[in-house]
Design an enzyme around this catalytic site. Structure first.
Site, short mmCIF file in Angstrom:
data_model
loop_
_atom_site.label_atom_id
_atom_site.label_comp_id
_atom_site.label_asym_id
_atom_site.label_seq_id
_atom_site.Cartn_x
_atom_site.Cartn_y
_atom_site.Cartn_z
N GLU A 10 -1.34 11.78 -12.13
CA GLU A 10 -0.83 10.42 -12.02
C GLU A 10 -0.01 10.10 -13.27
O GLU A 10 -0.47 10.37 -14.38
CB GLU A 10 -2.03 9.45 -11.87
CG GLU A 10 -1.74 7.98 -12.08
CD GLU A 10 -0.67 7.42 -11.14
OE1 GLU A 10 -0.74 7.69 -9.92
OE2 GLU A 10 0.24 6.73 -11.64
N HIS A 57 -3.52 -4.65 8.35
CA HIS A 57 -2.81 -5.06 9.56
C HIS A 57 -3.52 -4.51 10.79
O HIS A 57 -4.01 -3.39 10.78
CB HIS A 57 -1.38 -4.53 9.52
CG HIS A 57 -0.55 -5.16 8.44
ND1 HIS A 57 0.18 -6.29 8.63
CD2 HIS A 57 -0.36 -4.80 7.14
CE1 HIS A 57 0.80 -6.62 7.50
NE2 HIS A 57 0.49 -5.72 6.57
N VAL A 77 5.23 14.34 -13.33
CA VAL A 77 5.73 15.60 -12.80
C VAL A 77 7.24 15.66 -13.02
O VAL A 77 7.98 14.75 -12.62
CB VAL A 77 5.39 15.73 -11.30
CG1 VAL A 77 6.05 16.97 -10.69
CG2 VAL A 77 3.87 15.77 -11.12
N GLU A 128 5.22 2.87 3.12
CA GLU A 128 5.40 1.44 2.87
C GLU A 128 4.43 0.68 3.77
O GLU A 128 3.62 1.29 4.47
CB GLU A 128 6.85 1.03 3.10
CG GLU A 128 7.35 1.22 4.52
CD GLU A 128 8.80 0.77 4.67
OE1 GLU A 128 9.10 -0.37 4.26
OE2 GLU A 128 9.61 1.54 5.20
N SER A 178 -3.23 -0.43 4.98
CA SER A 178 -4.05 -0.46 6.19
C SER A 178 -4.28 0.95 6.73
O SER A 178 -5.33 1.26 7.27
CB SER A 178 -3.35 -1.28 7.28
OG SER A 178 -2.70 -2.39 6.75
N CYS A 226 -16.13 -13.00 -19.08
CA CYS A 226 -15.05 -13.75 -18.43
C CYS A 226 -15.67 -14.99 -17.81
O CYS A 226 -16.48 -14.91 -16.90
CB CYS A 226 -14.38 -12.89 -17.36
SG CYS A 226 -13.35 -13.81 -16.20
N CYS A 234 -7.80 -18.83 -16.12
CA CYS A 234 -7.25 -18.82 -17.49
C CYS A 234 -6.53 -17.51 -17.76
O CYS A 234 -5.92 -17.34 -18.82
CB CYS A 234 -8.31 -19.12 -18.54
SG CYS A 234 -9.12 -17.70 -19.31
N CYS A 250 -11.20 -14.26 -22.46
CA CYS A 250 -11.98 -13.01 -22.47
C CYS A 250 -11.22 -11.81 -23.01
O CYS A 250 -11.85 -10.83 -23.38
CB CYS A 250 -12.56 -12.71 -21.08
SG CYS A 250 -11.34 -12.31 -19.82
#
Lengths: 422, 478
Positions: B31, B49, B172, B336, B341, B399, B436, B441
């Site tokens: 990644e 969807h 990559v 896309e 879904s 938080c 906020c 936090c």
């Protein structure tokens, strides 16, 4: 868990002053619940001076000012719990709170004082377009990093919004070695105190651009620059864009009272202040729940927070001691006109007032006004009138009314606070 | 040599890795960003969807319906937030009715269950805030909403639990065919695998074009959104779309699984090279503001807590590209909308292709379950008392807005793959995601990150290298 007569939510300036006043009024069982790891609230990060001129007749730093009240709390032996978050407040005043030591617990006090303070309006709420990189901080977050932890959040700074924390941070960042390029303010006037503009911007040659806003943020990972544009009303004027290279954008665009707990207890809130609607006794619509300080409405000076909170403490004490007010008492509504944006309180019960009592009305105006007078009417009668050469939204105004005069007009349904030509 | 390298740790890449982790195989996910879920997956409508929209016969239609069917069960196995709240495509003008009927028929052909066209009276009863102009709507009871972060973390963690490895900050730069596999050239050195899966999102054309002469062009299609405070939860119950027609194409208004309201997106095609252009623009946000009121009235835009933009990996043919392009190189490209879904089905399909190529065997030790970060708010009073007693870190709220405790944050950091940055913590726990927006936090989460990871505060980032939050100490340049 031991039960308490009065629980105060928040150990900042409001909570501390309320606790001290309630104890002095004879309430023994008081508990302050503070979510941070020390008492004092946001004052702990306000290391500049200028606090306490009204209360102590001397200039203190924020921590020193808080220290005076913390000392009183300690001397009076008022218990408090730190690192304790109130998770829920019910309309029957059941307080559900949590911390490491006690776990999750419930309290059932006779009265509660809301003293949670406020939070800053974040970037998202301003709908500034652009990327969302590192380097965008609210002024208060930056203040905490710099003043309490010693970390520099950036080197080249643009500040949006001329609220007091933004102005104070312009000076602080400069003193710590950063270059503050400009302070931009959307409105045609500053939201901060005049003295802060002089002492924090003018003295350091930092320009203040009124009627300007940020229209773009550049930089995917870390802020690389921002684009300012002049506004007409709230709309950016095409062609006035100016790019500033910077690595940091600080936001000082308004404070919002933190009333999530108030909502959970069905406390009625004002859309104008975002704080509870209270009577002259600072009591909300829920009997036994009082509010004071920035959770009620955003103050300009901490001295007024302390004063207001002490009053809330005394009223809560009276409530606990059974000075229970008749529910049917007739109220005078406080109507705001002529540029007066809101008032705290929103209602006054003349029947509940001692003959020699004084009622403090605090409010802010909607715009900058010159050569006006503040007038309070009861019907045709003038209860109060004071000339003010300059009024600005950044400064809170105070009016003091005599109970005697109010009682004479107890048959009316409202009094009116307004501005008139001087 | 690894058996499989998956390029991209978005929802598709993680779904592929998780499905492949059922097999006896050495899987590596690479990644470019510092965490999973950092590209298209992190900024979208968070919708599952129902599957009536995609053209019948397309791969998109097939995988959407399949993904939507798998999602409820998967959300239980992997413990992520998913709600079948239903969706409504609202028609604002009688003259658009043929389009509504066409959409209904397409959905029926795609195999979507329970579809119905409902008239105004029923619509208003379901959604009191529906526009006064609404005439009728296509109702899809199987439409859902999901936490895209939660889904992706769940897939990634379950893949990791079953042996898949993740390598972050790894870009990559090239692919070279070798005997029995590929050399994957990266900024972190060369890697080798028998099979390479291209799940690179908006970069999937770049990766594809490294190996194929059949050029692919992915257009980053930007969508601008507003997210509203949780106090607006309930303004709509179903996901509300507007039927494209007389009044143009609208934007959706939907609840999120966490009780916020999401409004958007725009669809602005960017230049092919602008694959990082996730900046919102004034025009884009104005468009959302204007269009959201077409199908829903009084959208509480005053309660906006943030705006953001995401890029969809759009390809001109508007269908997913899944298949072995050349020997041992499998595309999972042009994913896309409705990619989120479809993700569970995409994962199965790609894993199937890879399994066939490599002849992989089932791994009998595979454990398909995963427990999410404990949400103390979902516990009873007594359970919560017990939790804090066992681990006091669950008694400290970090938080305030979302009441997230130190215990949850520590868990998020210690997981594999775990949170390394403020955004990593935020997406896993919601700390900093409230009204906020991290004002209170952030400094405390930074401290916890520094402590847990044993690094300096100066090295704590918002979202990976280059987004450092602190630049030095006071007066260090004076």
């Amino acid at each position: 868990m031991k039960e308490y007569e009065l629980v105060i939510i928040g150990g900042g300036p409001a909570g501390l002053a309320a606790a001290v006043a309630a104890r002095k009024a004879g309430i023994q069982d008081i508990l302050i619940l503070e979510r941070d790891n020390e008492l004092g609230g946001i004052l702990n990060q306000c290391i500049h001076n200028g606090f306490g001129l009204h209360t102590f007749k001397e200039e203190l730093t924020g921590p020193e000012y808080a220290g005076r009240f913390i000392q009183q709390v300690e001397e009076l032996g008022i218990p408090y719990k730190l690192g304790t978050m109130v998770m829920d407040l019910a309309a029957d005043k059941t307080v559900t709170a949590m911390n490491r030591e006690d776990g999750l617990f419930q309290l059932h006090p006779k009265a509660v004082i809301l003293a949670m303070g406020c939070r800053e309006r974040p970037r998202g709420a301003l709908s500034i377009p652009g990327y969302r990189p590192a380097g965008i901080y609210t002024a208060g977050t930056a203040q905490r990093l710099v003043n309490m932890e010693g970390f520099m959040p950036g080197r080249k700074v643009v500040i949006l919004g001329s609220g007091d924390i933004g102005l104070i941070m312009a000076r602080r960042m400069t003193l710590e070695g950063a270059e503050v390029k400009v302070v931009a303010e959307l409105m045609p006037y500053s939201g901060g105190l005049k003295r802060n503009i002089v002492q924090c911007l003018d003295d350091y040659g930092i320009p203040l651009k009124l009627s300007h806003t940020v229209v773009d943020i550049k930089g995917k990972k870390r802020v690389e620059g921002i684009t300012l544009a002049q506004v007409d009303g709230f709309k950016p004027i095409p062609g006035t864009e100016e790019f500033y290279e910077c690595d940091t954008l600080l936001l000082s665009c308004g404070l919002i009272p933190e009333n999530e707990l108030s909502r959970s207890a069905d406390v009625a809130l004002s859309p104008l202040t975002n704080g509870p609607l209270v009577g002259e006794d600072l009591q909300t619509n829920i009997p036994g729940i009082f509010a004071a300080g920035n959770v009620l409405h955003v103050h300009d000076l901490v001295d007024f927070v302390s004063e207001e909170a002490a009053a809330a403490g005394r009223h809560a004490a009276a409530y606990i001691q059974g000075g229970c007010m008749s529910e049917e008492a007739k109220e005078l509504k406080v109507v705001c006109e002529g540029g007066v944006r809101y008032s705290v309180p929103v209602r006054i019960c003349p029947d509940h007032l001692a003959d020699d009592a004084l009622v403090t009305l605090r409010f802010r105006v909607a715009n900058v006004y010159k050569n006006k007078k503040i007038v309070v009417y009861a019907g045709e009668d003038v209860l109060f009138s004071k000339k003010r050469p300059v009024l600005a939204p950044g400064e809170m105004e105070t009016v003091i009314l005599k109970a005697k005069a109010l009682k004479e007009h107890a048959d009316l349904d409202h009094i009116t606070v307004t501005l008139e030509e001087a | 040599m690894h058996d499989i390298i998956v390029i991209g740790a978005g929802v598709s890449g993680c779904a592929v890795a998780r499905e492949l982790s059922r097999k006896k195989a050495d899987i590596l996910v690479v990644e470019r960003e510092e965490d999973v879920c950092c590209g298209t997956t992190k900024a979208n409508s968070a919708i599952v969807h129902a599957g009536y929209d995609a053209a019948n016969g397309s791969l998109m239609a097939k995988l959407n319906v399949e993904g939507s069917r798998i999602m409820p069960e998967l959300s239980k196995e992997l413990d992520f937030h998913y709600i079948q709240n239903g969706s409504l495509v609202v028609m604002l003008s009688e003259e658009d009715r043929p389009n509504l009927v066409k959409l209904y028929e397409n959905g029926v052909k795609n195999g979507v269950e329970g579809l119905r066209i409902i008239e105004r009276e029923e619509l208003v009863a379901m959604e009191p805030n529906i526009s006064d102009a609404a005439v009728a709507a296509l109702y899809a009871p199987t439409g859902g909403i999901v936490c895209p972060f939660g889904l992706t973390f769940a897939l990634a963690e379950n893949a990791a639990k079953n042996g898949a490895k993740f390598k972050f900050d790894t870009v990559v730069t090239g692919l070279t065919k070798i005997d029995g596999g590929w050399v994957v050239h990266t900024n972190q050195g060369d890697l080798e695998a028998k099979v390479v899966v291209n799940a690179a999102g908006v970069y999937s054309d770049v990766i594809h074009n490294m190996v194929s002469d059949d050029r692919m062009t992915i257009t980053p299609r930007r969508g601008d959104y507003f997210l509203l405070d949780r106090t607006t939860g309930g303004h709509v119950k179903n996901t509300i779309f507007q039927l494209p027609g007389k009044f143009g194409k609208g934007v959706l208004v939907a609840p999120t699984v966490h009780g916020n309201t999401i409004v958007g997106p725009t669809a602005i095609d960017m230049d092919q090279s602008r694959k990082e252009a996730t900046n919102t623009t004034k025009d884009g946000l104005d468009e959302v503001r204007e269009k959201c009121s077409l199908a829903v009235k009084n959208v509480p835009l005053r309660q906006v807590i943030t705006n953001f933009a995401g890029l969809r990996a759009h390809e001109a043919r508007h269908d997913f590209f899944i298949g072995e392009v050349c020997d041992g190189f499998v595309d999972c490209a042009a994913i896309e909308s409705p990619g989120l879904s479809s993700a569970p089905a995409i994962g199965r399909m790609v894993a199937g292709i890879v399994t066939d190529i490599l002849g992989l065997e089932d791994d009998p030790t595979f454990d398909g379950t995963r427990k999410g970060i404990v949400d103390p708010k979902a516990l009873s009073f007594e359970e919560r008392v017990k939790l804090i007693k066992e681990n006091p870190a669950y008694g400290t709220v970090i938080c305030r807005c979302e009441t997230i405790t130190e215990g949850e944050i520590i868990d998020a950091i210690r997981r594999v793959p775990g949170a390394k940055s403020l955004d990593g913590v935020k997406r896993r726990t919601r700390a900093g995601m409230g009204r906020c927006q991290g004002g209170f936090c952030s400094p405390r989460v930074m401290e916890i990150l520094a402590r847990e990871r044993g690094v300096d505060m100066n090295d704590i980032t918002k979202a990976g290298h280059g987004s450092e939050l602190i630049v030095g100490i006071n007066k260090d340049r004076i």
